[in-house]
Design an enzyme around this catalytic site. Structure first.
Site, PDB file in Angstrom:
ATOM      1  CB  CYS A 110      -0.951  -0.004   1.190  1.00  0.00           C
ATOM      2  SG  CYS A 110      -0.148  -0.131   2.797  1.00  0.00           S
ATOM      3  CG  HIS A 685      -4.046   0.782   4.719  1.00  0.00           C
ATOM      4  ND1 HIS A 685      -3.523  -0.134   3.821  1.00  0.00           N
ATOM      5  CD2 HIS A 685      -5.122   1.347   4.103  1.00  0.00           C
ATOM      6  CE1 HIS A 685      -4.256  -0.127   2.722  1.00  0.00           C
ATOM      7  NE2 HIS A 685      -5.230   0.756   2.873  1.00  0.00           N
TER       8      HIS A 685
END
Length: 760
Positions: A110, A685
């Protein structure tokens, strides 16, 4: 697939002539992008990347087969289709907004997806790749570059994302290329999006550097010359070695001023930058959660939330707790409890930085008499563990293991009551909230049992019912104490071997000396002619038989605690403005000991003062918020909310270069993308907010998922890297043709095909 044709070329002809001839022979339109492959002796195909070399340099031989490949209209190459996860027909049938395309997470990638989405939404850079201007500037010979492979891999991603034919794409080839040239990104560990972005910008720059042979340039100090002259010289020297679309788009110039603290020598240099890493204002306070354990056995442990100096000491923690409890700081001891034992008992002068936020910190109330001078203490403080005997098989099927449970205690014991019998009753009193005393019937049973077998009377170091595997009749007891966070010896004249023993009624538990891990260890004490003396702090274990623990020990009550009112308070961090971070970036600072400056006047390294000022800003300004703080003792992520404007970020007050008053847009910026980081240091994230260059609509990119958002959703505590575009550049790009034109030029109306040509 068309019929192969034959053409003749000289050894001195360029490979580019071969490509142009092939395009003419197979009637390829100028808008279509093509590349060449050559079939080698083994039967496999190799790319002819550099079309500027000659046929001789490319080692092409008479009769060798050359294949021309045409890019598909969805941005992919026919040769790459077997490696994609989606069929070509599926993508061809999909028609969406160019640029609104997700990136599949390959496993902790990510961070890479976030950086790529930000860069993909820089309008002038994306147009540069979509219009194939990069093909003329690929630098295959740069020793500092990646042989053009990073630029080509990035170009493939951009063309696919902006074709409008993909909902999401799999960046597997790009990930492989990055890992090949930067080993730190190999594998599938989580990384920093800003670090990947830094590598990518540098890699693209070197792969697209228009300077084919870098000349040596000597860096010159200002030496009293005007700033304008020195800055212009520094920028020209930079461009003599570095000239690419990355420099045109992202590079700026700042002024660095160093002042020697001894001789006052001033050094002024102008250095290029690709992004600004700005610090966040750091609070000098810290919030810590602790549990307070009172000496009153009726009171449950209390959870407190304390505000203490970030660079404070353990004593500051005690002072803060004293304001909530009314207990004097001198009557407190601080310990880190881990896995039912004391991981560490802190000294009052130790730094708070050694305590991490995840640590379970217990603060115990101890006797005030324990805090008097070392030589005149009337009480000693004993660390107490709780253990339960559990059956464990050995060769004789008779060994009983001991397992720690519950919360340990720090108990004050009067010096004149240092006997095992007295300690038993003191501990029984301290545990009285969750340990039930035996009833009179139990005591009668105990008397009968004592009369039947006096050997079963629990004695220190010897447990009734023990086997040959027990440590033996160790006669040991407390011989030193802890008070006020410090340790001191205690007189051993009345050693444990001389303490009075008497038959006791129904004992709920036995006592045993142990080491700090909660296990019996003979190395913690020594036997000599003077009795037993400890070489380190004694720890006492309360050992329970399973039946006795089940009958008299209330586990639910023992684990209970109450929350002080302070725990309910919400401590809000005041937001900071982005301009404050930029001001901090330009504030004078003193160099650290690890990074001194060599003063040419003093001829030695000095801890000089350093000041950075912004001289010239780029078309697209990348601002990296330094949320991750690393010090010698701690690592933390700053979740401060930074307020940043979507439009009209004005840098006129920060740029020290004489300004053009007639062109204020040269100093005003609009936001175009944000890389977000959610979570902490060890896990997290990354996502992206980005403004589409064609529609002007903001979207949220979360790996393969893309959704529209409004501008008021963009600002958050997760904002990590900000992309701003100068307003004059935005106006310059406005007259460009609208959304679908550039992607439409990538393909033709005919199906994708590969053409063959023989080189004769």
């Amino acid at each position: 697939m068309d019929t192969p044709c034959t053409a003749q070329f000289s050894h001195t002809d360029s490979v580019d002539l071969v490509l142009r001839t092939a395009r003419e022979q197979f009637l390829v339109s100028p808008q279509e992008e093509t590349r060449l492959w050559v079939k080698n002796a083994e039967g496999s195909f190799e790319r002819l990347c550099n079309t500027r070399v000659t046929v001789l340099d490319a080692a092409l031989k008479t009769g060798q087969l050359v294949v021309m490949e045409t890019r598909n209209k969805d941005g992919t190459w026919p040769s790459a289709q077997p490696h994609t996860t989606k069929s070509a027909s599926e993508d061809e049938n999909f028609q969406g907004q160019p640029g609104i395309c997700g990136l599949t997470n390959l496993g902790n990638t990510c961070f890479m997806n976030s950086a790529l989405q930000c860069l993909s939404n820089v309008p002038q850079l994306t147009e540069y790749f979509l219009k194939n201007r990069y093909l003329e500037e690929l630098n295959f010979c740069n020793p500092l570059g990646m042989k053009g492979e990073i630029a080509e891999a990035y170009a493939d991603l951009v063309k696919q994302a902006w074709s409008g034919h993909h909902r999401s794409i799999v960046p597997h080839v790009f990930k492989t290329k990055v890992g090949h040239f930067a080993s730190q990104f190999l594998g599938y560990q989580q990384h920093d999006s800003q670090e990947l972005l830094s590598f990518l910008l540098d890699g693209l720059h070197e792969d697209l550097n228009r300077v084919k042979k870098k000349e040596y340039v000597e860096l010159c100090d200002a030496a009293g010359r005007p700033d304008q002259e020195v800055a212009q010289e520094a920028w020209q020297n930079h461009k003599r070695r570095n000239d690419s679309v990355i420099v045109d788009t992202f590079h700026g110039l700042f002024k660095s001023t160093l002042v020697c603290p001894d001789c006052g020598n001033v050094s002024v240099t102008f250095d290029p930058f690709c992004y600004l890493s700005v610090p966040l204002p750091v609070s000098h306070k810290r919030v810590m959660e602790v549990f307070f354990v009172s000496m009153d056995p009726r009171r449950k442990p209390e959870q407190h939330r304390l505000v203490v100096p970030k660079k404070g000491k353990i004593s500051d923690l005690c002072v803060a707790l004293a304001k909530h409890t009314g207990v004097s700081p001198e009557r407190m001891m601080v310990a880190d409890v881990f896995s039912h034992r004391f991981y560490k008992i802190y000294q009052l002068e130790e730094s708070l930085s050694s305590i991490l936020d995840r640590d379970d910190i217990f603060i115990y109330e101890v006797s005030g008499r324990s805090a008097i001078g070392e030589n005149s203490r009337e009480d000693v403080v004993l660390p107490i563990y709780l253990r339960e005997r559990t059956p464990a098989r050995d060769y004789n099927n008779s060994y009983y293991g001991l397992m720690l449970f519950g919360h340990p205690l720090l108990v004050s014991v009067p010096r004149d009551r240092l006997s095992w019998d007295a300690l038993y009753h003191i501990l029984l009193y301290r545990l009285s909230r969750y340990v039930t005393r035996p009833s009179s019937d139990d005591e009668d049973d105990g008397d009968e049992k004592d009369l039947e077998d006096k050997d079963n009377i629990p004695k220190p170091g010897h447990v009734a019912g023990g086997s040959s595997q027990d440590p033996g009749p160790e006669q040991a007891g407390p011989s030193s104490g802890v008070a006020g966070g410090s340790r001191a010896p205690v007189d051993n004249s009345a050693g444990p071997s001389h303490w009075p023993q008497r038959a006791r009624r129904k004992h709920l538990f036995t006592l045993q000396t142990v080491n700090s891990n909660g296990t019996s260890d003979r190395s913690t004490f020594n036997e000599d002619t003077h009795g037993v003396s400890f070489s380190s702090q004694p720890y006492i274990a309360i050992d329970w038989e399973p039946e006795m623990k089940k009958r008299y020990y209330d586990e639910v009550e023992a684990e209970g605690y109450v929350k002080h009112d302070c725990v309910g308070y919400v401590l809000k961090k005041a937001p900071v403005r982005l301009q404050e971070c930029i001001e901090l970036f330009t504030t004078v600072e003193t160099l650290e000991k690890e990074n001194p400056w060599y003063c040419p006047s003093c001829k030695q390294h000095q801890l000089a003062t350093k000041k950075l000022d912004l001289w010239m800003l780029p078309e697209t300004l990348i601002i990296h918020l330094k949320r991750f703080s690393y010090t010698k003792f701690s690592r933390e992520k700053l979740d401060t909310l930074v307020e940043f404007p979507i439009r009209d970020l004005d840098f006129s007050e920060f740029v020290i270069k004489p300004q053009n008053e007639s062109a204020p847009e040269l100093y005003k910026y609009d936001l175009i993308a944000v890389s977000n980081h959610y979570g902490g240091l060890r896990d997290g994230h990354y996502t992206t907010f980005a403004c589409n260059k064609d529609s002007g609509q903001w979207h949220y990119f979360d790996d393969s998922s893309v959704s529209p958002v409004t501008e008021n959703q963009i600002e958050s505590k997760a904002a990590y890297v900000l992309f701003y575009q100068r307003q004059d550049v935005a106006r310059r790009l406005q007259p460009q043709p609208a959304s679908s034109d550039p992607p439409a030029s990538l393909g033709s109306s005919s199906p994708p095909n590969s053409e063959f040509m023989d080189v004769n």
